[in-house]
Design a protein around this motif. Structure first.
Motif, PDB file in Angstrom:
ATOM      1  N   LEU A 174     108.033  80.398  25.581  1.00  0.00           N
ATOM      2  CA  LEU A 174     106.631  80.568  26.048  1.00  0.00           C
ATOM      3  C   LEU A 174     105.924  80.662  27.083  1.00  0.00           C
ATOM      4  O   LEU A 174     106.738  79.875  28.399  1.00  0.00           O
ATOM      5  CB  LEU A 174     106.893  79.287  24.872  1.00  0.00           C
ATOM      6  N   LYS A 175     105.139  80.907  27.366  1.00  0.00           N
ATOM      7  CA  LYS A 175     104.174  80.803  28.299  1.00  0.00           C
ATOM      8  C   LYS A 175     103.436  79.326  27.953  1.00  0.00           C
ATOM      9  O   LYS A 175     103.237  78.743  26.948  1.00  0.00           O
ATOM     10  CB  LYS A 175     102.862  82.195  28.853  1.00  0.00           C
ATOM     11  N   GLU A 176     103.054  78.769  29.016  1.00  0.00           N
ATOM     12  CA  GLU A 176     101.741  78.189  29.141  1.00  0.00           C
ATOM     13  C   GLU A 176     100.628  77.473  28.144  1.00  0.00           C
ATOM     14  O   GLU A 176     100.446  76.834  27.409  1.00  0.00           O
ATOM     15  CB  GLU A 176     101.453  77.489  30.815  1.00  0.00           C
ATOM     16  N   GLY A 177      99.991  78.705  28.420  1.00  0.00           N
ATOM     17  CA  GLY A 177      98.817  79.292  27.723  1.00  0.00           C
ATOM     18  C   GLY A 177      99.202  79.112  26.496  1.00  0.00           C
ATOM     19  O   GLY A 177      98.499  79.031  24.966  1.00  0.00           O
ATOM     20  N   THR A 178     100.516  79.254  25.803  1.00  0.00           N
ATOM     21  CA  THR A 178     100.811  79.063  24.032  1.00  0.00           C
ATOM     22  C   THR A 178     100.935  77.619  23.712  1.00  0.00           C
ATOM     23  O   THR A 178     100.621  77.580  22.805  1.00  0.00           O
ATOM     24  CB  THR A 178     102.165  79.966  23.528  1.00  0.00           C
ATOM     25  N   LEU A 179     101.727  77.121  24.735  1.00  0.00           N
ATOM     26  CA  LEU A 179     101.759  76.073  24.653  1.00  0.00           C
ATOM     27  C   LEU A 179     101.044  74.729  24.350  1.00  0.00           C
ATOM     28  O   LEU A 179     100.238  73.999  23.466  1.00  0.00           O
ATOM     29  CB  LEU A 179     102.916  75.190  25.482  1.00  0.00           C
ATOM     30  N   TYR A 180      99.729  74.859  25.173  1.00  0.00           N
ATOM     31  CA  TYR A 180      98.528  73.907  25.340  1.00  0.00           C
ATOM     32  C   TYR A 180      98.110  74.085  23.905  1.00  0.00           C
ATOM     33  O   TYR A 180      97.599  72.651  23.619  1.00  0.00           O
ATOM     34  CB  TYR A 180      97.925  74.295  26.100  1.00  0.00           C
ATOM     35  N   PRO A 181      97.352  75.342  23.244  1.00  0.00           N
ATOM     36  CA  PRO A 181      96.805  75.198  21.798  1.00  0.00           C
ATOM     37  C   PRO A 181      97.512  74.343  21.114  1.00  0.00           C
ATOM     38  O   PRO A 181      97.073  73.183  20.099  1.00  0.00           O
ATOM     39  CB  PRO A 181      96.782  76.507  21.426  1.00  0.00           C
ATOM     40  N   ILE A 182      98.756  74.230  21.090  1.00  0.00           N
ATOM     41  CA  ILE A 182      99.640  73.341  20.180  1.00  0.00           C
ATOM     42  C   ILE A 182      99.646  72.074  20.450  1.00  0.00           C
ATOM     43  O   ILE A 182      99.193  71.039  19.534  1.00  0.00           O
ATOM     44  CB  ILE A 182     101.324  73.811  20.093  1.00  0.00           C
ATOM     45  N   LEU A 183      99.710  71.923  21.919  1.00  0.00           N
ATOM     46  CA  LEU A 183      99.336  70.576  22.278  1.00  0.00           C
ATOM     47  C   LEU A 183      98.411  69.836  21.575  1.00  0.00           C
ATOM     48  O   LEU A 183      98.206  68.727  21.627  1.00  0.00           O
ATOM     49  CB  LEU A 183     100.138  69.964  23.806  1.00  0.00           C
ATOM     50  N   TYR A 184      97.425  70.477  21.910  1.00  0.00           N
ATOM     51  CA  TYR A 184      95.973  70.026  21.846  1.00  0.00           C
ATOM     52  C   TYR A 184      95.640  69.743  20.373  1.00  0.00           C
ATOM     53  O   TYR A 184      95.166  68.769  20.289  1.00  0.00           O
ATOM     54  CB  TYR A 184      94.771  70.840  22.303  1.00  0.00           C
ATOM     55  N   ARG A 185      96.594  70.351  19.690  1.00  0.00           N
ATOM     56  CA  ARG A 185      96.097  70.270  17.930  1.00  0.00           C
ATOM     57  C   ARG A 185      96.572  68.961  17.741  1.00  0.00           C
ATOM     58  O   ARG A 185      96.292  68.044  16.755  1.00  0.00           O
ATOM     59  CB  ARG A 185      96.686  71.899  17.411  1.00  0.00           C
ATOM     60  N   LEU A 186      97.879  69.075  18.691  1.00  0.00           N
ATOM     61  CA  LEU A 186      98.782  67.414  18.081  1.00  0.00           C
ATOM     62  C   LEU A 186      97.981  66.218  18.489  1.00  0.00           C
ATOM     63  O   LEU A 186      97.936  65.005  17.549  1.00  0.00           O
ATOM     64  CB  LEU A 186     100.028  67.720  18.450  1.00  0.00           C
ATOM     65  N   GLU A 187      97.465  66.433  19.898  1.00  0.00           N
ATOM     66  CA  GLU A 187      96.316  64.991  20.319  1.00  0.00           C
ATOM     67  C   GLU A 187      95.279  64.467  19.276  1.00  0.00           C
ATOM     68  O   GLU A 187      94.905  63.393  19.119  1.00  0.00           O
ATOM     69  CB  GLU A 187      96.389  65.865  21.475  1.00  0.00           C
ATOM     70  N   ASP A 188      94.863  65.926  18.824  1.00  0.00           N
ATOM     71  CA  ASP A 188      93.495  65.518  18.702  1.00  0.00           C
ATOM     72  C   ASP A 188      94.038  65.252  16.915  1.00  0.00           C
ATOM     73  O   ASP A 188      93.151  64.158  16.496  1.00  0.00           O
ATOM     74  CB  ASP A 188      93.008  67.396  18.373  1.00  0.00           C
ATOM     75  N   GLU A 189      94.852  65.104  16.542  1.00  0.00           N
ATOM     76  CA  GLU A 189      94.986  64.787  15.583  1.00  0.00           C
ATOM     77  C   GLU A 189      95.806  63.880  15.086  1.00  0.00           C
ATOM     78  O   GLU A 189      96.193  63.368  14.252  1.00  0.00           O
ATOM     79  CB  GLU A 189      96.397  66.161  14.303  1.00  0.00           C
ATOM     80  N   GLY A 190      96.004  63.195  16.127  1.00  0.00           N
ATOM     81  CA  GLY A 190      96.133  61.468  16.688  1.00  0.00           C
ATOM     82  C   GLY A 190      97.771  61.959  16.626  1.00  0.00           C
ATOM     83  O   GLY A 190      98.772  59.998  16.854  1.00  0.00           O
ATOM     84  N   MET A 191      98.850  62.642  16.049  1.00  0.00           N
ATOM     85  CA  MET A 191      99.926  63.151  16.331  1.00  0.00           C
ATOM     86  C   MET A 191     100.889  61.982  17.614  1.00  0.00           C
ATOM     87  O   MET A 191     102.177  62.217  17.879  1.00  0.00           O
ATOM     88  CB  MET A 191     100.526  63.426  15.864  1.00  0.00           C
ATOM     89  N   ILE A 192     100.040  62.834  19.159  1.00  0.00           N
ATOM     90  CA  ILE A 192     100.133  62.551  19.921  1.00  0.00           C
ATOM     91  C   ILE A 192      99.511  62.456  21.216  1.00  0.00           C
ATOM     92  O   ILE A 192      97.766  62.161  20.582  1.00  0.00           O
ATOM     93  CB  ILE A 192     101.031  64.214  21.052  1.00  0.00           C
ATOM     94  N   ARG A 193      99.968  61.693  22.052  1.00  0.00           N
ATOM     95  CA  ARG A 193      98.538  61.227  23.480  1.00  0.00           C
ATOM     96  C   ARG A 193      99.237  61.171  24.399  1.00  0.00           C
ATOM     97  O   ARG A 193     100.686  61.587  25.409  1.00  0.00           O
ATOM     98  CB  ARG A 193      97.922  60.441  23.160  1.00  0.00           C
ATOM     99  N   ALA A 194      98.575  62.214  25.783  1.00  0.00           N
ATOM    100  CA  ALA A 194      98.988  62.064  26.794  1.00  0.00           C
ATOM    101  C   ALA A 194      98.595  60.812  27.895  1.00  0.00           C
ATOM    102  O   ALA A 194      96.982  60.484  27.515  1.00  0.00           O
ATOM    103  CB  ALA A 194      97.633  63.401  27.310  1.00  0.00           C
ATOM    104  N   THR A 195      99.298  60.801  28.784  1.00  0.00           N
ATOM    105  CA  THR A 195      98.667  59.537  29.617  1.00  0.00           C
ATOM    106  C   THR A 195      99.068  60.566  31.005  1.00  0.00           C
ATOM    107  O   THR A 195      99.757  61.344  30.944  1.00  0.00           O
ATOM    108  CB  THR A 195      99.495  58.064  29.934  1.00  0.00           C
ATOM    109  N   TRP A 196      98.732  59.969  32.218  1.00  0.00           N
ATOM    110  CA  TRP A 196      98.977  60.407  33.497  1.00  0.00           C
ATOM    111  C   TRP A 196      99.980  59.556  33.664  1.00  0.00           C
ATOM    112  O   TRP A 196     100.066  58.327  33.969  1.00  0.00           O
ATOM    113  CB  TRP A 196      97.844  60.583  34.206  1.00  0.00           C
TER     114      TRP A 196
END
Lengths: 115, 167
Positions: free
Chosen positions: A46-68
């Motif tokens: 995959l390219k990065e831009g293909t992965l990002y929407p997947i991550l954001y969907r999962l995050e918006d649906e509360g299945m994953i969270r992002a931390t630094w």
């Protein structure tokens, strides 16, 4: 240009695979791309831009969270994705759904092969 | 700041500027992009190798815009309605007011080469007639309306060039 059918298949399963990888261990976006490519023998390059929407969907649906994560020494902090409890439950549910779906498709395909 | 950090910052600024995404999505993408570059650097890649992989900031942004099409801004066809309003009202202002003012100024200057205050005086400077002729409403409602339509037209056109896509 990739086969349209193959593209559709990938689109359908990528979110499930990304969620599975994140449930296995917290991971960075770049590491996710490497794991997907390696474990699929290059099929999921995959390219990065293909992965990002997947991550954001999962995050918006509360299945994953992002931390630094604070890097060690002079290394820059990186964005780490980890699964939530909701994400882990959903991961198991999707895998059950997938097995069921796979079985159904196999029955169809076997039926055609027997003719 | 080291030279490498300055180079990276310049590169990231170039990518950010060219992303055609709503502000909240752009921030998310940039945070992931920054993280990805840091991860590549930690894996042993040099800045040159990293930038070569992504291409120029223009190419990297174009790539991201293409892959994130579902999030990019779209142009609403309604913007042409506002463009028409702006063109019509602007055209009216130019033709009716500017051209007429120019013609009036040229004719006035040709017929009455001395100061224009004398044009308004008919029937004597000391009579009530003079006051009647020179007294005139200074507020052009039609100009005001057309200016308002022009502003609405231009603003509507510019806003409708960047609409968020419906999910």
């Amino acid at each position: 240009m990739e086969d349209r059918f193959l593209q559709q298949l990938k689109k359908g399963v990528l979110e499930m695979l990304v969620l599975k990888l994140i449930c296995a261990e917290p991971t960075y976006g770049y590491a996710l791309l490497s794991k997907l490519k390696k474990r699929s023998n290059g099929r999921f390059a995959l390219k990065e831009g293909t992965l990002y929407p997947i991550l954001y969907r999962l995050e918006d649906e509360g299945m994953i969270r992002a931390t630094w994560s604070q890097g060690e020494g002079r290394t820059a902090p990186k964005k780490l994705y980890e699964a939530t409890e909701t994400g882990r439950e959903e991961n198991l549910r999707r895998q059950v759904l997938w097995r069921d779906f796979e079985e159904t498709v196999d029955i169809f395909l076997e039926g055609d092969n027997q003719r | 700041m080291t030279e490498s950090e300055k180079k990276r910052k310049r590169y990231l600024r170039g990518v950010r500027r060219r992303l055609n995404l709503p502000k909240d999505v752009k921030e998310r993408v940039m945070s992931d992009f920054v993280s990805a570059i840091s991860a590549r650097a930690e894996a042993g890649m040099t800045d040159e190798e990293i930038f070569a992989e992504y291409g120029s900031p223009k190419m990297a942004a174009a790539d991201l815009n293409e892959q994130m099409k579902e999030y990019t801004y779209q142009k609403s066809p309604l913007r042409f309605v506002f463009l028409t309003i702006a063109v019509v009202s602007g055209g009216w202002l130019v033709l009716n007011k500017l051209v007429m003012w120019l013609c009036g100024a040229i004719v006035g200057a040709a017929l009455y080469p001395s100061k224009s205050a004398s044009v308004g005086i008919i029937g004597g400077a000391d009579g009530p007639t003079a006051i009647f002729v020179t007294a005139k409403s200074s507020f052009d409602w039609d100009v005001f309306l057309m200016l308002l339509l022009l502003v609405i037209g231009v603003t509507g056109f510019l806003c409708l060039r960047r609409c968020k896509r419906k999910p």
